[in-house]
Write a protein that holds these residues in place. Structure first.
Motif, mmCIF file in Angstrom:
data_model
loop_
_atom_site.group_PDB
_atom_site.id
_atom_site.type_symbol
_atom_site.label_atom_id
_atom_site.label_comp_id
_atom_site.label_asym_id
_atom_site.label_seq_id
_atom_site.Cartn_x
_atom_site.Cartn_y
_atom_site.Cartn_z
ATOM 1 N N MET A 1 -6.963 -5.535 -23.248
ATOM 2 C CA MET A 1 -6.217 -5.969 -22.055
ATOM 3 C C MET A 1 -6.031 -4.902 -20.658
ATOM 4 S SD MET A 1 -3.392 -8.875 -20.910
ATOM 5 C CE MET A 1 -2.057 -7.562 -21.650
ATOM 6 N N LYS A 2 -6.581 -5.400 -19.656
ATOM 7 C CA LYS A 2 -6.376 -4.203 -18.170
ATOM 8 C C LYS A 2 -4.724 -4.610 -17.826
ATOM 9 C CE LYS A 2 -10.769 -2.364 -18.069
ATOM 10 N NZ LYS A 2 -11.629 -2.045 -16.876
ATOM 11 N N LEU A 3 -4.136 -4.072 -17.110
ATOM 12 C CA LEU A 3 -2.938 -4.738 -16.799
ATOM 13 C C LEU A 3 -2.797 -3.883 -14.587
ATOM 14 C CD1 LEU A 3 0.125 -5.985 -16.123
ATOM 15 C CD2 LEU A 3 0.542 -3.883 -17.295
ATOM 16 N N GLY A 4 -3.068 -4.742 -14.060
ATOM 17 C CA GLY A 4 -3.053 -4.610 -12.843
ATOM 18 C C GLY A 4 -2.369 -4.967 -11.925
ATOM 19 N N LEU A 5 -2.376 -4.583 -10.168
ATOM 20 C CA LEU A 5 -1.463 -4.606 -9.288
ATOM 21 C C LEU A 5 -1.809 -5.336 -8.047
ATOM 22 C CD1 LEU A 5 0.769 -1.418 -9.241
ATOM 23 C CD2 LEU A 5 1.812 -3.265 -9.925
ATOM 24 N N ASN A 6 -1.167 -6.279 -7.381
ATOM 25 C CA ASN A 6 -1.507 -7.328 -6.524
ATOM 26 C C ASN A 6 -1.050 -5.641 -5.146
ATOM 27 O OD1 ASN A 6 -2.249 -8.184 -4.743
ATOM 28 N ND2 ASN A 6 -0.959 -10.196 -4.434
ATOM 29 N N LEU A 7 -1.517 -5.041 -5.047
ATOM 30 C CA LEU A 7 -1.309 -4.296 -4.030
ATOM 31 C C LEU A 7 -1.455 -4.590 -1.931
ATOM 32 C CD1 LEU A 7 -2.651 -0.285 -3.682
ATOM 33 C CD2 LEU A 7 -2.395 -1.615 -1.733
ATOM 34 N N LEU A 8 -0.537 -4.732 -1.991
ATOM 35 C CA LEU A 8 0.163 -5.679 -0.921
ATOM 36 C C LEU A 8 -0.594 -4.709 0.899
ATOM 37 C CD1 LEU A 8 3.283 -7.737 -0.985
ATOM 38 C CD2 LEU A 8 0.998 -8.112 -1.537
ATOM 39 N N ASN A 9 -1.684 -5.771 1.132
ATOM 40 C CA ASN A 9 -2.346 -5.206 2.464
ATOM 41 C C ASN A 9 -2.132 -5.070 3.521
ATOM 42 O OD1 ASN A 9 -3.501 -6.338 1.410
ATOM 43 N ND2 ASN A 9 -5.091 -6.288 3.023
ATOM 44 N N TYR A 10 -0.843 -6.327 3.536
ATOM 45 C CA TYR A 10 0.119 -7.087 4.559
ATOM 46 C C TYR A 10 1.345 -6.641 5.101
ATOM 47 C CZ TYR A 10 0.788 -9.891 1.825
ATOM 48 O OH TYR A 10 0.826 -11.083 -0.109
ATOM 49 N N GLY A 11 2.021 -7.114 5.993
ATOM 50 C CA GLY A 11 3.632 -7.470 6.249
ATOM 51 C C GLY A 11 4.821 -5.939 7.005
ATOM 52 N N PRO A 12 5.008 -6.605 7.131
ATOM 53 C CA PRO A 12 6.438 -6.173 7.579
ATOM 54 C C PRO A 12 6.307 -4.314 6.605
ATOM 55 C CG PRO A 12 7.160 -7.641 8.366
ATOM 56 C CD PRO A 12 6.067 -8.365 7.609
ATOM 57 N N GLY A 13 6.252 -3.267 6.748
ATOM 58 C CA GLY A 13 6.900 -2.285 5.823
ATOM 59 C C GLY A 13 5.546 -1.875 5.758
ATOM 60 N N THR A 14 4.281 -2.225 5.624
ATOM 61 C CA THR A 14 3.021 -1.989 5.190
ATOM 62 C C THR A 14 2.448 -1.002 6.243
ATOM 63 O OG1 THR A 14 2.507 -3.655 4.324
ATOM 64 C CG2 THR A 14 0.819 -2.994 4.088
ATOM 65 N N THR A 15 1.822 0.884 5.470
ATOM 66 C CA THR A 15 1.614 1.358 7.040
ATOM 67 C C THR A 15 0.482 2.326 5.284
ATOM 68 O OG1 THR A 15 2.670 2.964 5.531
ATOM 69 C CG2 THR A 15 3.634 2.020 7.657
ATOM 70 N N PRO A 16 -0.354 3.170 6.267
ATOM 71 C CA PRO A 16 -1.240 3.964 5.290
ATOM 72 C C PRO A 16 -0.819 4.438 3.994
ATOM 73 C CG PRO A 16 -2.239 3.538 7.749
ATOM 74 C CD PRO A 16 -0.801 2.949 7.376
ATOM 75 N N GLU A 17 0.517 5.147 4.609
ATOM 76 C CA GLU A 17 1.007 5.752 3.715
ATOM 77 C C GLU A 17 1.846 4.964 2.729
ATOM 78 O OE1 GLU A 17 0.291 7.838 7.375
ATOM 79 O OE2 GLU A 17 2.013 5.570 7.279
ATOM 80 N N SER A 18 2.387 4.188 3.232
ATOM 81 C CA SER A 18 2.794 2.892 1.667
ATOM 82 C C SER A 18 1.590 2.654 1.123
ATOM 83 C CB SER A 18 3.161 1.842 2.288
ATOM 84 O OG SER A 18 2.723 1.203 2.725
#
Length: 326
Positions: free
Chosen positions: A1-18
């Motif tokens: 089984m592979k485990l992954g993250l939902n990496l949020l690409n939206y919303g306040p605080g989201t930047t290229p650095e984050s």
């Protein structure tokens, strides 16, 4: 089984650095996948759930893949009717080359009638358009010259190079019969979002197996996803570990958006082998859990508390308030 993250690409605080910080955290922690959402027109009903700023998934994946070496990236899910299939096929093939095969195309038909209207795409034909576009994309990845009879995007003798060395895995989102049929016909995995484990066990998986048997096909793998979960009053265990990791690595962690990061589970085998992942305490399994620092392990625990038990205790203490903590 592979485990992954939902990496949020939206919303306040989201930047290229984050975004880059989360990608590096996921790769360093042993996660296999980082999945990213898709929208093109943030109509009012979309903006309410996916607030600005919103970073395009394919552009974001291209940039993040250039800064990582092992982590796979994918769309969860790309709304196929929003883009011409030749565009999606070419960008997907290019991404597969640039990332050395680390791209997963998660697809769906979407839900926002307002967004469809803004883009001039007929909402009531979204299922048929998705079927046609998905077949066209798969054909473009498999042939040097491809044609499609339409009716939504007809074309003839289009050259497709460079084709991917290996076609990106296709995850088909949705929990309805049409989505299951689509997954069996064109998908490497069925990708229902936020399914209840009991529904998945008692209805979803039997429905998938029955539909595959009826079609005389092998049931696709299961890629179980859980979308953004509204946060209560405390950071998630993933956010706690990510902040701890970023502090140790000298990064500055931005203010958290109002949504919690979530996880996706991918069982890249026959759907008949599916089992709901169980919480673990004590010693972790190297096969199914990421290495330390681990989002599964939770924030630093108090003496005598470890792993998920410690994380739960921290949450209980926060609910009590400072005057009632012991």
């Amino acid at each position: 089984m592979k485990l992954g993250l939902n990496l949020l690409n939206y919303g306040p605080g989201t930047t290229p650095e984050s975004l880059l910080g989360w990608a590096r955290f996921a790769e360093d922690s042993g996660f296999a996948l980082a999945m990213i959402s898709d929208h093109l027109a943030l109509a009012p009903e979309v903006q309410a759930l996916y607030p600005v700023p919103f970073y395009d998934p394919l552009t974001t994946i291209t940039w993040l893949a250039a800064h990582t070496t092992r982590l796979e990236f994918g769309t969860s899910v790309m709304v196929l009717p929003y883009r011409h299939p030749l565009q999606t096929a070419r960008v997907g093939a290019n991404l597969a080359h640039f990332s050395n095969g680390r791209f997963v195309l998660g697809v769906g038909s979407g839900w926002s009638e307002q967004e469809y209207a803004a883009l001039g795409v007929p909402f009531d034909r979204r299922g048929a358009i998705t079927d046609e576009y998905l077949a066209a994309i798969v054909a473009a990845w498999s042939n040097d010259v491809t044609s499609s009879p339409g009716p939504y995007a007809p074309y003839d003798e289009i050259h497709t190079g460079p084709r991917p060395d290996r076609s990106p895995p296709v995850w088909v989102g949705g929990a309805g019969r049409a989505a299951i049929r689509r997954a069996i016909q064109h998908g490497d995995a069925w990708h229902p979002i936020n399914p209840h484990p009991h529904w998945l066990r008692d209805k979803g998986m039997p429905m998938l197996r029955a539909a595959a048997a009826e079609a005389g096909a092998t049931a696709p793998a299961l890629a179980r996803g859980s979308g953004p979960i509204p946060r209560v009053n405390w950071p998630t265990t993933t956010e706690c570990s990510a902040r701890d990791h970023s502090t140790r690595s000298g990064q500055t962690w931005p203010a958290s958006p109002s949504w919690a990061r979530s996880t996706s589970y991918w069982t890249p085998t026959s759907a008949r082998t599916y089992a709901v992942p169980r919480k673990r305490t004590g010693a972790s399994s190297s096969r199914s859990q990421p290495s330390s620092p681990s989002p599964v392990a939770g924030p630093p625990a108090r003496p005598g508390r470890s792993g998920l038990d410690g994380a739960a205790a921290v949450r209980r203490d926060r609910r009590r308030g400072p005057e009632r903590r012991r």
